[in-house]
Design a protein around this motif. Sequence first.
Motif, PDB file in Angstrom:
ATOM      1  N   VAL B 139       0.853  -1.190   0.000  1.00 20.66           N
ATOM      2  CA  VAL B 139       0.000   0.000   0.000  1.00 20.66           C
ATOM      3  C   VAL B 139       0.886   1.235   0.000  1.00 20.66           C
ATOM      4  CG1 VAL B 139      -1.991  -1.014   1.142  1.00 20.66           C
ATOM      5  CG2 VAL B 139      -0.152  -0.031   2.501  1.00 20.66           C
ATOM      6  N   ARG B 206       8.734   5.533  -2.755  1.00 17.27           N
ATOM      7  CA  ARG B 206       9.466   5.679  -1.495  1.00 17.27           C
ATOM      8  C   ARG B 206       8.574   5.528  -0.263  1.00 17.27           C
ATOM      9  NH1 ARG B 206      14.488   7.320  -1.888  1.00 17.27           N
ATOM     10  NH2 ARG B 206      15.212   8.111  -3.883  1.00 17.27           N
ATOM     11  N   THR B 207       7.317   5.885  -0.393  1.00 11.92           N
ATOM     12  CA  THR B 207       6.461   5.882   0.789  1.00 11.92           C
ATOM     13  C   THR B 207       5.619   4.618   0.889  1.00 11.92           C
ATOM     14  OG1 THR B 207       4.973   7.192  -0.558  1.00 11.92           O
ATOM     15  CG2 THR B 207       6.267   8.370   1.072  1.00 11.92           C
ATOM     16  N   ALA B 208       5.777   3.698  -0.063  1.00 13.30           N
ATOM     17  CA  ALA B 208       4.984   2.466  -0.018  1.00 13.30           C
ATOM     18  C   ALA B 208       5.584   1.503   0.982  1.00 13.30           C
ATOM     19  CB  ALA B 208       4.959   1.832  -1.397  1.00 13.30           C
ATOM     20  N   TYR B 209       4.758   0.569   1.464  1.00  7.90           N
ATOM     21  CA  TYR B 209       5.263  -0.486   2.336  1.00  7.90           C
ATOM     22  C   TYR B 209       4.375  -1.699   2.196  1.00  7.90           C
ATOM     23  CZ  TYR B 209       1.573   1.044   5.553  1.00  7.90           C
ATOM     24  OH  TYR B 209       0.373   1.384   6.097  1.00  7.90           O
ATOM     25  N   ALA B 226       9.928  -1.679   2.780  1.00  6.60           N
ATOM     26  CA  ALA B 226       9.267  -0.420   2.468  1.00  6.60           C
ATOM     27  C   ALA B 226      10.086   0.317   1.430  1.00  6.60           C
ATOM     28  CB  ALA B 226       9.114   0.431   3.725  1.00  6.60           C
TER      29      ALA B 226
END
Lengths: 287, 466
Positions: B139, B206-209, B226
């Motif tokens: 997500v 970069r902000t997905a995990y 992440a």
Amino acid sequence: MRFLQSFTSALLLAAAGTAHAASAWGFDDGAVSVSKKASDGSSKAKLSQKEPLSTPVSLGSTDALKITLTAKDNGKAKRPHQAFLVLREQDSGLEAPFPLTVKENGKAVVNINQKEIPVQLLVSPKPLQASIVIGSFGSAQGLNTHVFDLETTTDPNAPPPSYEKPLRYGKRDEIYHIFRADPRSPPKIISLFFALAVTATVPALFIGWIALGANANHLTKALGSSPLSHSLFFGSIVAMEFVFFLYYTTWNLFQVLPVIGIVGVVTILSGTKALSEVQSRRLAGER
Amino acid sequence: MRSLLSVLLVVFVAVVSAISTTGDRLLVILEDVADKASYSTFLGDLESRGFKIAFETPKSESLSLFHLGERAYDHVIFFPTKSKGLGPNLTPQILLQFINAKGNILLTLSSGTVAPTSFVSLLAELDIQLPVDRTGLVVDHFSYDSASAADLHDVLLLPAPENLRRDVKNFFGAAESDDEVIAFPRGVGAALGSGELLTPILRAPRTAYSYNPKEQAEVVDDLFGAGEQLALVSAFQGRNSARFTLVGSAEMLQDKWFDAKVKAVGGKSATVQTFNRKFAKQVSGWTFQEIGVVRVNWIEHHLNEAGASNESNPAIYRIKNDVAYTISLSEWSWSSWTAFKVPANDELQLEFSMLSPLHRLHLKLDPAQSSPEAAAYTVSFKAPDQHGIFNFKVNYKRPFLTNVEEKNTVSVRHMAHDEWPRSFVISGAWPWIAGIGATVTGWVAFCGLWMYSASPDKKLAIKKTQ
């Protein structure tokens, strides 16, 4: 019943969606502290989501870094799904995320020491960029903000962390073979001088012989008594030298050997005759 | 009649060869053959490119990747299946054997289904890690499709993948306009090992995990990965150039995400197009060896000296000879061989090596010997001053390109005794040559003197005897 439940939850979700439209995540009470193990001093600084700290935070090899904050959704303390501290290496863009432990009331905390930071980041010459990322499901806008710079100092007594880059296929450095140096000669003038000095021994030898009374008085006598063998013998000696000269300039060994054989046979056959004539002169007491 | 048949055959062969360099037999494995309807555009695109598609389910008894020890298919696509294991016909050993036999595999996962153990073992063999529970969900709360996943944020919108490195050709590049995005719905992210055979095609933002929706719905306590550590689409190319691609989201290949309209969160324009269809073509085309296949047409080397014979590929050279080496390369691009162009910032290199390279030189394009179908690269150099058995070696291994490893062995001999400069041109030898001349002259003179000289002291000697 089940239908009703799902209906109400859907309704709730929809309501939540509208209520939080255009809301945004943020944090309050942010603080970063570094506690030193060796000397029990510690430093503390307040974090703001608006701008990063002006001075970098320093983390020694035995220090512990602690970050606390309260996550807030539109000013209301709440638990987000994603609350990470992200350390970023400025040159390569490599990142290491550290999830914060978040409680129901939005209070979040994370402890980091140098062992947990990947070695690729530790060896960075520049300070690491630390940012806080807060985000969650729903429509609330996430927060991704740079909060401070982290400087890591390594223990001078321990070996520095080393990192070997993994193998990647790519072009490699060019290699040019370094040739051995060509053989060199001394200055020509010196070679020439010694060559002349060596050549000068020939006239010196002749002069010496003449001074001792060398002559060719028996030449006519010898040619007169056995002309063929004498001319062949002396001629074969000169011819042998000429064969050597040809070997030096153009011929190869297989051209030289048969010719040497012929000349050698001539030398032996004519030489026995010629030299016995010389012996006869010696026995006659003429030499 | 017969000629017509042969013409037809030629046309047929031409059509067959205009697909993939390694073959056209494609096997698609689905949970249920009826599932193929949702992938109809993707499979239709493959069929229109000339693949002959066979459909099987993992449970099918007739399913076998090998027939009489030979590969029965050239390429395999796995769509997600619900079963935990894949049965005896698709064990990890058989899949590895398939890759070792130069078969290509496109494996798709989905966060909705648990990856079968067979795949997990295969991926572990290739140094690709899946999340712990063999499932996960990627997500991103910062770039998701607000039309279809306003709440769950599990449909990621990604820009076209940028160039992996400055010296690598981008096969998965942008669409015509920059606005288009790749939709990555409900996918699994994988962590790649540090091996040189693995390459990420598409990385997470970069902000997905990644999290486990069953156990970590409330809070992420244990993070699998992440940011850019997560590879959403990753590629593996073996040393035998067999290709394996892992697509984290099977759903991105479905019809509904091809040219779909999505709404980026916080985006200016209301809706943007996805270019999943083009991306799917690029990914499947790369996996099935339709792009990025490099072929060596010929190699030629010769003595590059004035007046020397221009014999091709001699078996022997002399030290310090000037040598020219040329290699001709073609690249298969969808339907034809084209001239292989070395990417900018990269170099094709020739090594002249005995155990280790003594020369490593950049080959330059030679337009005179190139054509639209083949590019010739050439370099000339001086053979090292070391005799022995040498190899001309071109070892061109790059991400996304099939491996080129060419070795041609030649002997490099010493100088022969008559190839050195003559002693009279070496000034240091002059005294020695003069010495030989003096000796020869002295010897001949001595011979004459010994034979023909009368005794100068004859009168004296007679006097003495008297």
